[in-house]
Design an enzyme around this catalytic site. Sequence first.
Site, PDB file in Angstrom:
ATOM      1  N   GLY A  50       0.810  -1.198   0.000  1.00  0.00           N
ATOM      2  CA  GLY A  50       0.000   0.000   0.000  1.00  0.00           C
ATOM      3  C   GLY A  50       0.850   1.257   0.000  1.00  0.00           C
ATOM      4  O   GLY A  50       2.077   1.209  -0.130  1.00  0.00           O
ATOM      5  N   TYR A 128     -14.956  -1.169 -15.463  1.00  0.00           N
ATOM      6  CA  TYR A 128     -14.251   0.081 -15.206  1.00  0.00           C
ATOM      7  C   TYR A 128     -13.633   0.580 -16.503  1.00  0.00           C
ATOM      8  O   TYR A 128     -13.026  -0.199 -17.252  1.00  0.00           O
ATOM      9  CB  TYR A 128     -13.175  -0.167 -14.145  1.00  0.00           C
ATOM     10  CG  TYR A 128     -12.675   1.061 -13.431  1.00  0.00           C
ATOM     11  CD1 TYR A 128     -13.457   1.695 -12.476  1.00  0.00           C
ATOM     12  CD2 TYR A 128     -11.401   1.563 -13.683  1.00  0.00           C
ATOM     13  CE1 TYR A 128     -12.994   2.814 -11.793  1.00  0.00           C
ATOM     14  CE2 TYR A 128     -10.930   2.676 -13.002  1.00  0.00           C
ATOM     15  CZ  TYR A 128     -11.722   3.308 -12.060  1.00  0.00           C
ATOM     16  OH  TYR A 128     -11.261   4.406 -11.392  1.00  0.00           O
ATOM     17  N   GLY A 135      -6.693   1.012  -9.138  1.00  0.00           N
ATOM     18  CA  GLY A 135      -5.871   0.548  -8.022  1.00  0.00           C
ATOM     19  C   GLY A 135      -6.090  -0.928  -7.764  1.00  0.00           C
ATOM     20  O   GLY A 135      -7.224  -1.392  -7.637  1.00  0.00           O
ATOM     21  N   ASP A 137      -5.487  -2.630  -5.145  1.00  0.00           N
ATOM     22  CA  ASP A 137      -6.103  -2.885  -3.849  1.00  0.00           C
ATOM     23  C   ASP A 137      -7.618  -2.768  -3.955  1.00  0.00           C
ATOM     24  O   ASP A 137      -8.360  -3.540  -3.330  1.00  0.00           O
ATOM     25  CB  ASP A 137      -5.552  -1.930  -2.794  1.00  0.00           C
ATOM     26  CG  ASP A 137      -5.633  -0.457  -3.210  1.00  0.00           C
ATOM     27  OD1 ASP A 137      -5.833  -0.172  -4.403  1.00  0.00           O
ATOM     28  OD2 ASP A 137      -5.502   0.409  -2.322  1.00  0.00           O
ATOM     29  N   ARG A 138      -8.092  -1.821  -4.752  1.00  0.00           N
ATOM     30  CA  ARG A 138      -9.527  -1.670  -4.971  1.00  0.00           C
ATOM     31  C   ARG A 138     -10.090  -2.921  -5.632  1.00  0.00           C
ATOM     32  O   ARG A 138     -11.144  -3.452  -5.234  1.00  0.00           O
ATOM     33  CB  ARG A 138      -9.812  -0.456  -5.850  1.00  0.00           C
ATOM     34  CG  ARG A 138      -9.387   0.884  -5.277  1.00  0.00           C
ATOM     35  CD  ARG A 138      -9.548   2.012  -6.295  1.00  0.00           C
ATOM     36  NE  ARG A 138     -10.946   2.152  -6.726  1.00  0.00           N
ATOM     37  CZ  ARG A 138     -11.314   2.890  -7.761  1.00  0.00           C
ATOM     38  NH1 ARG A 138     -10.404   3.532  -8.488  1.00  0.00           N
ATOM     39  NH2 ARG A 138     -12.590   2.974  -8.099  1.00  0.00           N
ATOM     40  N   ASP A 158     -13.150   0.937   1.492  1.00  0.00           N
ATOM     41  CA  ASP A 158     -11.778   0.713   1.956  1.00  0.00           C
ATOM     42  C   ASP A 158     -11.246   2.036   2.496  1.00  0.00           C
ATOM     43  O   ASP A 158     -11.016   2.986   1.748  1.00  0.00           O
ATOM     44  CB  ASP A 158     -10.919   0.217   0.799  1.00  0.00           C
ATOM     45  CG  ASP A 158      -9.551  -0.277   1.258  1.00  0.00           C
ATOM     46  OD1 ASP A 158      -9.124   0.087   2.377  1.00  0.00           O
ATOM     47  OD2 ASP A 158      -8.900  -1.024   0.503  1.00  0.00           O
ATOM     48  N   THR A 161      -5.334   5.589   3.248  1.00  0.00           N
ATOM     49  CA  THR A 161      -4.836   6.896   2.831  1.00  0.00           C
ATOM     50  C   THR A 161      -5.905   7.631   2.034  1.00  0.00           C
ATOM     51  O   THR A 161      -6.108   8.839   2.179  1.00  0.00           O
ATOM     52  CB  THR A 161      -3.564   6.736   1.983  1.00  0.00           C
ATOM     53  OG1 THR A 161      -2.594   5.991   2.746  1.00  0.00           O
ATOM     54  CG2 THR A 161      -2.993   8.081   1.608  1.00  0.00           C
ATOM     55  N   THR A 213     -10.373  24.018  19.086  1.00  0.00           N
ATOM     56  CA  THR A 213      -9.918  23.876  17.708  1.00  0.00           C
ATOM     57  C   THR A 213      -9.577  22.422  17.396  1.00  0.00           C
ATOM     58  O   THR A 213      -9.913  21.892  16.323  1.00  0.00           O
ATOM     59  CB  THR A 213      -8.696  24.773  17.455  1.00  0.00           C
ATOM     60  OG1 THR A 213      -9.055  26.130  17.705  1.00  0.00           O
ATOM     61  CG2 THR A 213      -8.216  24.644  16.007  1.00  0.00           C
TER      62      THR A 213
END
Length: 284
Positions: A50, A128, A135, A137-138, A158, A161, A213
């Site tokens: 990743g 797709y 990706g 991983d996707r 998923d 990041t 904040t």
Amino acid sequence: MNFILCDGTGEEVIPFLFFILCAFDMSVISSFLFFFVENIREVNLIIEQGNTSSKVAVYKNGHIEASFVYKQFGVSVVAALFEKYAFTQGILSTVIDTDDELIAYLKNKLQRFVFLDEHVALPIKVEYGTPKTLGKDRLAAVVGANYLRPGKNLLVIDAGTAITYEVIEAPGIFLGGNISPGMTTRFRALNHFTKKLPLVTEEDDIPLIGRSTETAIQAGVVNGIVYEMDGYIDELKVKYPDLLVFLTGGDDFSFDTNLKSIIFADRFLVLKGLNRILSYNDKL
């Protein structure tokens, strides 16, 4: 010299191996055969590289025997794994630059090696538009979800990041999905692109309304992600009333307790999908 075991009529029956086994008690024979079968099974090396870490699973007899997460990953790490496990085949998925040395090492060490790219055969249909930039991983997460819940309309989330939302229809058709910034990415972006906002991290107890904040950033980012996920789920359920939702990724799985819908939280979904792809290609 060849040894053949014969029955009482003098007919050749079975190889010499079983002649040896017949000298032992049947329980000993059973134990031997179980040990023999267990140790000739394939041991799969599953690698997902990743953006911030690499995940590895050791698959034996169709189940994850061990899993590891590495911040630094390369040939030396894999070599250490080969000293511990008798891998016979493996698959590598990466969303970062290809490590040619690592790929060459795996090809040399494994009887069968699959590098996941747009040319690898898949057990699902991909619609797709740009498969080369999809990706991996996707893709693996979608395959994993479809393998675990075949014949179902699925949304796969998923959270890493980036947060990805993938839709696969019941016949096994991957339509595509959406990408948005992940939790840590949002925290860092607020700090990086402003002059005074601090860099904060997620806490266990996130308020609805921030009273400082720091808590305002935490509540805005974390609650914003939850509302985003719920929004996608609600919209997709209009089209797919029987929609099932999978959640995976590196970010905290407290998301699954905050979401309104019932979901399947599975940290190993991508690794399971990669193992499924490896097994599928082994049968071709």
